[in-house]
Design an enzyme around this catalytic site. Structure first.
Site, PDB file in Angstrom:
ATOM      1  N   GLU A  35      43.086 -34.139  69.701  1.00  0.00           N
ATOM      2  CA  GLU A  35      41.852 -33.770  70.395  1.00  0.00           C
ATOM      3  C   GLU A  35      40.974 -33.039  69.391  1.00  0.00           C
ATOM      4  O   GLU A  35      41.116 -31.842  69.187  1.00  0.00           O
ATOM      5  CB  GLU A  35      42.169 -32.861  71.590  1.00  0.00           C
ATOM      6  CG  GLU A  35      40.949 -32.586  72.429  1.00  0.00           C
ATOM      7  CD  GLU A  35      40.864 -31.172  72.979  1.00  0.00           C
ATOM      8  OE1 GLU A  35      40.097 -30.951  73.914  1.00  0.00           O
ATOM      9  OE2 GLU A  35      41.547 -30.273  72.462  1.00  0.00           O
ATOM     10  N   ASP A  42      51.824 -33.255  75.823  1.00  0.00           N
ATOM     11  CA  ASP A  42      50.667 -32.496  75.331  1.00  0.00           C
ATOM     12  C   ASP A  42      51.177 -31.333  74.479  1.00  0.00           C
ATOM     13  O   ASP A  42      51.871 -30.447  74.980  1.00  0.00           O
ATOM     14  CB  ASP A  42      49.863 -31.973  76.537  1.00  0.00           C
ATOM     15  CG  ASP A  42      48.390 -31.794  76.239  1.00  0.00           C
ATOM     16  OD1 ASP A  42      48.065 -31.345  75.123  1.00  0.00           O
ATOM     17  OD2 ASP A  42      47.567 -32.084  77.127  1.00  0.00           O
ATOM     18  N   HIS A  48      40.505 -34.058  81.927  1.00  0.00           N
ATOM     19  CA  HIS A  48      40.555 -32.865  82.773  1.00  0.00           C
ATOM     20  C   HIS A  48      39.526 -31.808  82.374  1.00  0.00           C
ATOM     21  O   HIS A  48      39.467 -30.754  83.011  1.00  0.00           O
ATOM     22  CB  HIS A  48      41.958 -32.264  82.713  1.00  0.00           C
ATOM     23  CG  HIS A  48      42.304 -31.822  81.327  1.00  0.00           C
ATOM     24  ND1 HIS A  48      42.499 -32.709  80.289  1.00  0.00           N
ATOM     25  CD2 HIS A  48      42.440 -30.590  80.793  1.00  0.00           C
ATOM     26  CE1 HIS A  48      42.743 -32.028  79.185  1.00  0.00           C
ATOM     27  NE2 HIS A  48      42.715 -30.737  79.453  1.00  0.00           N
ATOM     28  N   ASP A  49      38.753 -32.057  81.315  1.00  0.00           N
ATOM     29  CA  ASP A  49      37.722 -31.101  80.881  1.00  0.00           C
ATOM     30  C   ASP A  49      36.300 -31.609  81.139  1.00  0.00           C
ATOM     31  O   ASP A  49      35.325 -30.966  80.734  1.00  0.00           O
ATOM     32  CB  ASP A  49      37.838 -30.842  79.372  1.00  0.00           C
ATOM     33  CG  ASP A  49      39.133 -30.166  78.982  1.00  0.00           C
ATOM     34  OD1 ASP A  49      39.664 -29.370  79.782  1.00  0.00           O
ATOM     35  OD2 ASP A  49      39.616 -30.432  77.863  1.00  0.00           O
ATOM     36  N   ASP A  93      46.519 -30.810  71.266  1.00  0.00           N
ATOM     37  CA  ASP A  93      45.421 -30.013  71.819  1.00  0.00           C
ATOM     38  C   ASP A  93      44.685 -29.278  70.693  1.00  0.00           C
ATOM     39  O   ASP A  93      45.316 -28.786  69.751  1.00  0.00           O
ATOM     40  CB  ASP A  93      46.017 -28.985  72.789  1.00  0.00           C
ATOM     41  CG  ASP A  93      44.954 -28.173  73.506  1.00  0.00           C
ATOM     42  OD1 ASP A  93      44.227 -28.754  74.319  1.00  0.00           O
ATOM     43  OD2 ASP A  93      44.852 -26.959  73.244  1.00  0.00           O
TER      44      ASP A  93
HETATM   45  C1  NOJ Z   1      41.501 -28.414  75.217  1.00  0.00           C
HETATM   46  C2  NOJ Z   1      42.093 -28.687  76.555  1.00  0.00           C
HETATM   47  O1  NOJ Z   1      41.843 -30.012  76.909  1.00  0.00           O
HETATM   48  C3  NOJ Z   1      41.499 -27.686  77.503  1.00  0.00           C
HETATM   49  O2  NOJ Z   1      41.787 -27.976  78.847  1.00  0.00           O
HETATM   50  C4  NOJ Z   1      41.981 -26.328  77.098  1.00  0.00           C
HETATM   51  O3  NOJ Z   1      41.341 -25.357  77.882  1.00  0.00           O
HETATM   52  C5  NOJ Z   1      41.706 -26.034  75.633  1.00  0.00           C
HETATM   53  N1  NOJ Z   1      41.948 -27.140  74.757  1.00  0.00           N
HETATM   54  C6  NOJ Z   1      42.538 -24.878  75.160  1.00  0.00           C
HETATM   55  O4  NOJ Z   1      43.881 -25.260  75.071  1.00  0.00           O
END
Ligand code: NOJ
Length: 557
Positions: free
Chosen positions: A254, A98, A327-328, A199
């Site tokens: 992402e 990541d 995870h989000d 990310d």
């Molecule tokens: C996306 C990530 O998936 C998330 O978990 C994170 O808080 C934010 N980007 C900031 O890095």
């Protein structure tokens, strides 16, 4: 379509903090991952994407990096990494790292230097501006509530942070910053990385002049920093300088806010930028006007419209990444299935969909055993900075209804996916011998890996079979996608076809019986069963589908 490993791969995502603790400190770690590689091999995945494991003060669980070339104390040492990497490769599992490059931690030495003085050589590594009178330089909002700017008294200027105050944004316009990031990439490639998940990959370019954002939709300012066309020059440079040298490497960005058109630019087969992007349209359908604290119920037809559009539009020009959660996001079975009576059936149905679409499927840890959302009573019991900041801004300071806020957290909060992995029915679900950093979901007695491995009808066994079938089936990976009965609010029906091979996929998204009519052009065709979550004789035809039934038929033109 050109074949390559990452199109045919199934990728598993690990959130290391919650995966497996090997040393009893209550926090998952790299040795814990190594211990469980045989389990992942058994499931049959080809690659693992591990959320950040670099040095970090953990304001955002590792998405705030203070040293890109070292391991987070809680997760172990560089030796642990080397061993994990070796053991993965020995089993034929690739490793996706990541890369958090939109921002660093404020404890990164670059930022410590940067904030020291206006003429420090690192000043321009970050985005510093004068205020407007008493106010911040513009009205942009942080993704984690409040202004995206923090005033630093030492030099009398504000710095930009699209996330938490402790996550200052890097200044990608500065070529030195880009070179630093490319060096970090090379470092991890040398250490054995087979790819990167980037990310916040749509946010590196900020509009010149940092203009105010329009009010009323999503995070204020995002039209000036998200998917701005000028970002593509960065990716072409990254490709020229790094990615093109490693043709086997895989990259997935992402890209929040991405449209189909933009995805084709980032990840088109001939765009020489990234290999794939994560889109968010299906994950955010609940948000009213882009507001994550204001939710609505989403009709199935709208979910289908999004998923089918991405299938159709990228076909032949770019490659989808397929995911139900990460995870989000909330647990998929709680989000789109039934976490109660039909938990197993609906989890199996959802993964039947994921593994029969065109694109690379990503399975988040715990999904393979059908883990569910967590329901904690008070905000104090939660860990996620987004939820906690949201509460402070909206409820504590803004007077919003606490009950409504908690309903949102229960339905969509990020901590739903971050409860420790449920390995068995012993204390703390076998995740740790110590005290877990975050609450274990109390349903671990029924939902756990041990049970899933023993029960031939478990969600795990079913997903394992889906993965096995996908590895054998070119039509499941590469086939064209055609949807039927678009207006049906209960069923999702589509066909995949490659040359003369076909897969008809029939999915019941409800807990009731539904009648299914076979599309005209398939009538009279012989078929056999590819997979189903119920008993099924494999012959396609009109019939009544059982609650959350999934049935996939193989047939020839
Ligand atoms: C996306 C990530 O998936 C998330 O978990 C994170 O808080 C934010 N980007 C900031 O890095």
């Amino acid at each position: 379509m050109e074949r390559c490993w990452w199109k045919e791969a199934v990728i598993y995502q690990i959130y290391p903090r919650s995966f497996k603790d090997s040393n009893g400190d209550g926090i998952g770690d790299l040795k814990g991952i190594t211990e469980k590689l045989d389990y992942l091999k058994e499931l049959g995945v080809d690659a693992v994407w591990i959320s950040p494991f670099f040095k970090s003060p953990n304001t955002d669980n590792g998405y705030d990096i203070s040293d890109y070339r070292d391991i987070m104390d809680e997760f172990g040492t560089m030796e642990d990494f080397d061993e994990m990497q070796r053991e993965m490769h020995r089993r034929g599992i690739r490793l996706i790292v990541d890369l958090v490059a939109n921002h660093t931690s404020d404890e990164h030495p670059w930022f410590a230097e940067s904030r020291r003085s206006r003429d420090n050589p690192y000043r321009d590594y970050y985005i510093w501006r004068d205020g407007k009178g008493e106010n911040a330089p513009n009205n942009w909002q942080s993704r984690f509530s409040g202004s995206a700017w923090t005033y630093d008294g030492q030099t009398g200027q504000y710095y930009l942070h699209l996330y938490a105050e402790k996550q200052p944004d890097l200044n990608w316009e500065n070529p030195a910053v880009r070179q630093e990031i490319y060096d970090v990439m090379r470092f991890w490639i040398e250490k054995g990385a087979d790819g990167f998940r980037l990310d916040a990959a749509s946010m590196f370019y900020k509009d010149k002049g940092l203009p105010d954002g329009a009010l009323g939709r999503g995070s204020v300012g995002e039209e000036h920093y998200q998917n701005v066309p000028a970002i593509h020059a960065y990716y072409r440079e990254m490709y020229d300088q790094v990615l093109s040298r490693y043709p086997e490497l895989v990259t997935v960005g992402e890209t929040s806010g991405v449209t189909v058109e933009e995805a084709k630019k980032y990840a088109g087969f001939s765009s020489h930028e990234l290999n794939m992007v994560f889109q968010f349209e299906h994950a955010r359908l609940e948000y009213v006007n882009g507001d994550k604290y204001n939710l609505r119920k989403v009709p199935l037809t709208q979910l289908k419209e999004v998923l089918s559009r991405w299938q159709r539009e990228l076909n032949g020009t770019a490659w989808n990444s397929l995911y139900l959660t990460n995870h989000d996001q909330p647990r998929s079975v709680s989000h789109w299935g039934d976490e109660g009576r039909y938990r197993r059936e609906s989890a199996k149905m959802l993964y039947t969909m994921l593994l029969t679409m065109q694109g690379t499927p990503y399975i988040y840890q715990g999904e393979e055993i059908g883990m569910t959302n967590i329901h904690l009573d008070s905000i104090e019991e939660y860990e996620d900075i987004q939820a906690k900041n949201g509460w402070r801004e909206l409820v504590a300071e803004g007077g919003a209804d606490p009950k409504k806020f908690m309903d949102v957290i229960h339905a969509m909060g990020r901590d739903n996916a971050r409860t420790p992995m449920q390995w068995d029915d012993t204390e703390h679900a076998g995740f740790t011998a110590g005290t877990p950093w975050f609450t274990v979901n109390p349903n671990y007695k029924e939902i756990n890996v041990k049970e899933s491995l023993e029960d031939p009808n478990s969600v795990f066994q079913y997903i394992k079979e889906l993965i096995r079938l996908r590895h054998e089936s070119r039509v499941a990976v590469y086939g064209d996608f055609t949807e039927f009965a678009k207006e049906n609010e209960a069923l999702y029906i589509y066909n995949r076809s490659l040359e003369k091979e076909n897969l008809l996929v029939v999915l019941n998204f409800t807990g009731g019986e539904q009648s299914f009519r076979l599309p005209e052009r398939m009538r009279g065709k012989k078929s056999e069963l590819y997979i189903s979550n119920y008993e099924n004789d494999g012959q396609m035809g009109d019939r009544t589908l059982r609650p959350f039934e999934a049935a996939v038929y193989r047939w020839r033109e």
